[in-house]
Design an enzyme around this catalytic site. Structure first.
Site, PDB file in Angstrom:
ATOM      1  N   HIS A 126      -1.052   0.408  -9.628  1.00  0.00           N
ATOM      2  CA  HIS A 126      -1.801  -0.452  -8.700  1.00  0.00           C
ATOM      3  C   HIS A 126      -2.530  -1.577  -9.452  1.00  0.00           C
ATOM      4  O   HIS A 126      -3.762  -1.697  -9.402  1.00  0.00           O
ATOM      5  CB  HIS A 126      -2.792   0.401  -7.881  1.00  0.00           C
ATOM      6  CG  HIS A 126      -3.195  -0.245  -6.582  1.00  0.00           C
ATOM      7  ND1 HIS A 126      -3.473   0.455  -5.444  1.00  0.00           N
ATOM      8  CD2 HIS A 126      -3.380  -1.561  -6.248  1.00  0.00           C
ATOM      9  CE1 HIS A 126      -3.811  -0.372  -4.468  1.00  0.00           C
ATOM     10  NE2 HIS A 126      -3.759  -1.601  -4.944  1.00  0.00           N
TER      11      HIS A 126
ATOM     12  N   ARG B 247       0.846  -1.184   0.000  1.00  0.00           N
ATOM     13  CA  ARG B 247       0.000   0.000   0.000  1.00  0.00           C
ATOM     14  C   ARG B 247       0.878   1.230   0.000  1.00  0.00           C
ATOM     15  O   ARG B 247       1.973   1.218   0.579  1.00  0.00           O
ATOM     16  CB  ARG B 247      -0.887   0.053   1.258  1.00  0.00           C
ATOM     17  CG  ARG B 247      -2.167  -0.751   1.166  1.00  0.00           C
ATOM     18  CD  ARG B 247      -3.153  -0.116   0.171  1.00  0.00           C
ATOM     19  NE  ARG B 247      -4.394  -0.860   0.074  1.00  0.00           N
ATOM     20  CZ  ARG B 247      -4.631  -1.888  -0.753  1.00  0.00           C
ATOM     21  NH1 ARG B 247      -3.704  -2.297  -1.580  1.00  0.00           N
ATOM     22  NH2 ARG B 247      -5.815  -2.480  -0.761  1.00  0.00           N
TER      23      ARG B 247
ATOM     24  N   GLU C  66      -1.867   8.059  -4.126  1.00  0.00           N
ATOM     25  CA  GLU C  66      -2.203   7.650  -5.488  1.00  0.00           C
ATOM     26  C   GLU C  66      -3.650   8.021  -5.825  1.00  0.00           C
ATOM     27  O   GLU C  66      -4.480   8.073  -4.921  1.00  0.00           O
ATOM     28  CB  GLU C  66      -1.969   6.134  -5.655  1.00  0.00           C
ATOM     29  CG  GLU C  66      -2.858   5.263  -4.803  1.00  0.00           C
ATOM     30  CD  GLU C  66      -2.485   3.772  -4.929  1.00  0.00           C
ATOM     31  OE1 GLU C  66      -1.314   3.415  -4.755  1.00  0.00           O
ATOM     32  OE2 GLU C  66      -3.428   2.989  -5.190  1.00  0.00           O
TER      33      GLU C  66
HETATM   34  C1  DGY Z   1      -6.028  -5.459  -2.947  1.00  0.00           C
HETATM   35  O1  DGY Z   1      -6.819  -6.363  -3.174  1.00  0.00           O
HETATM   36  O2  DGY Z   1      -5.867  -4.997  -1.822  1.00  0.00           O
HETATM   37  C2  DGY Z   1      -5.238  -4.951  -4.095  1.00  0.00           C
HETATM   38  O3  DGY Z   1      -4.317  -3.976  -3.713  1.00  0.00           O
HETATM   39  C3  DGY Z   1      -6.170  -4.409  -5.151  1.00  0.00           C
HETATM   40  O4  DGY Z   1      -6.772  -3.253  -4.681  1.00  0.00           O
END
Ligand code: DGY
Length: 336
Positions: free
Chosen positions: A288, A241, A270
């Site tokens: 992402h 993240r 982001e």
């Molecule tokens: C998640 O599933 O957390 C991935 O980062 C896609 O958003």
């Protein structure tokens, strides 16, 4: 006539998933995919018993208070840092996520970023496309070795374990990891991974992959001082993240040769990306997409939909994040 509960789908999603939800609910769906601000989200949530979110929409105490009929928020993501889970639990709203189904796909992508950054794939491709390739040179785009080098993993949940197996079995890598809690010896053996302190992880990894969840505790888990502890020849990969890495500190380390390369799929703030990162050649940047294959995205969407269906039709969910809400007495449960 039976009146179906109303649900909101906040972003464009597969028509098959809308059809599945429509068997049980009146579906209000944002198939045009415009971005809603908080006030618009609250407005669209009025009268809704459930919401299908994608990880981009923040569900906090204000939203919950303004939407008293909302009973469940189902994220089409394994991460759920867009949810204020404490507020949801306090208000008797169930949160669900989409674990497991994206593990292998996301681990594949972590490795793709590692290979691309360490072996300078994107940088050399840009060079070629720009017409700069005139002749072969012995050191042209020479990068870091991947096979046989030490793979470090910070955060050893399902995705971390899947990456460890790829490194240990596919690339002959010694694997070291750090995690809040140590894995059992059996799982360590299956993953071919050795538990170390965070300091040893930073010091010994030739390639460090971040796969830990974002929280206040993991904010800037990799900042200037952690980057200084890493090898100058190392590669850093973030598929976890934004906010786990201090992007400004990372850009500084990459610019000044204190870190060789990075592969980043997630960013602080982001979709805005720190301009200092955009200016660097030794970083691979992707929007992402670690879980983005069509089969995986479909499975994630179906799981999110099935969480909504299960809870609103039978009081059950496949992947509850705050299962205590499932056992609340009737009078304490929110009503649709
Ligand atoms: C998640 O599933 O957390 C991935 O980062 C896609 O958003």
């Amino acid at each position: 006539m039976i009146v179906k509960p109303e649900v909101l789908v906040t972003r464009a999603v597969f028509p098959e998933v809308i059809a599945r939800l429509s068997e049980h609910f009146q579906v209000d769906s944002n198939q045009s995919d415009e971005t809603w601000n908080k006030a618009e989200l609250i407005e669209r949530l009025q009268g809704k018993a459930g919401v299908f979110t994608t990880g981009s929409e923040r569900i906090d105490a204000d939203v919950l208070a303004a939407c008293p009929r909302l009973q469940i928020c189902a994220n089409m993501a394994v991460g759920y840092n867009n949810f204020d889970l404490d507020a949801m639990t306090d208000q008797g709203v169930l949160g669900t996520n989409a674990p497991d189904v994206l593990t292998q796909t996301t681990a594949d992508f972590g490795f793709a970023l590692l290979l691309a950054a360490a072996r300078r794939v994107c940088e050399s491709e840009h060079y070629l496309r720009a017409g700069q390739w005139r002749r072969w040179r012995y050191d042209m785009f020479a990068g870091a070795e991947v096979h046989g080098s030490t793979l470090g993993i910070l955060g050893m949940g399902r995705i971390g374990q899947a990456i460890a197996k790829r490194g240990a079995m596919g690339f002959d890598m010694p694997v070291v990891y750090h995690n809040r809690s140590r894995l059992t010896p059996e799982i360590e053996a299956i993953c071919g991974a050795r538990y170390v302190s965070k300091e040893e992880l930073l010091r010994t990894a030739d390639h460090l992959v971040l796969v830990l969840p974002y929280s206040h505790q993991s904010h800037h888990a990799i900042g200037a001082s952690e980057l200084d502890q890493m090898k100058a020849s190392a590669t850093l990969v973030n598929i976890a993240r934004g906010g786990i890495v201090d992007d400004a500190a990372l850009a500084d380390a990459l610019r000044h040769g204190r870190l060789a390369a990075a592969g980043l799929d997630v960013f602080e703030g982001e979709p805005t990306v720190h301009p200092a990162l955009l200016a660097l050649k030794n970083v691979v940047l992707t929007p992402h997409i670690a879980s983005a294959t069509m089969p995986t995205r479909m499975t994630m969407a179906i799981l999110a939909a099935d969480n909504l269906i299960g809870f609103l039709t039978a009081g059950q969910a496949i992947a509850p994040l705050n299962p205590q809400v499932l056992s609340l007495p009737q009078h304490a449960q929110r009503k649709g």
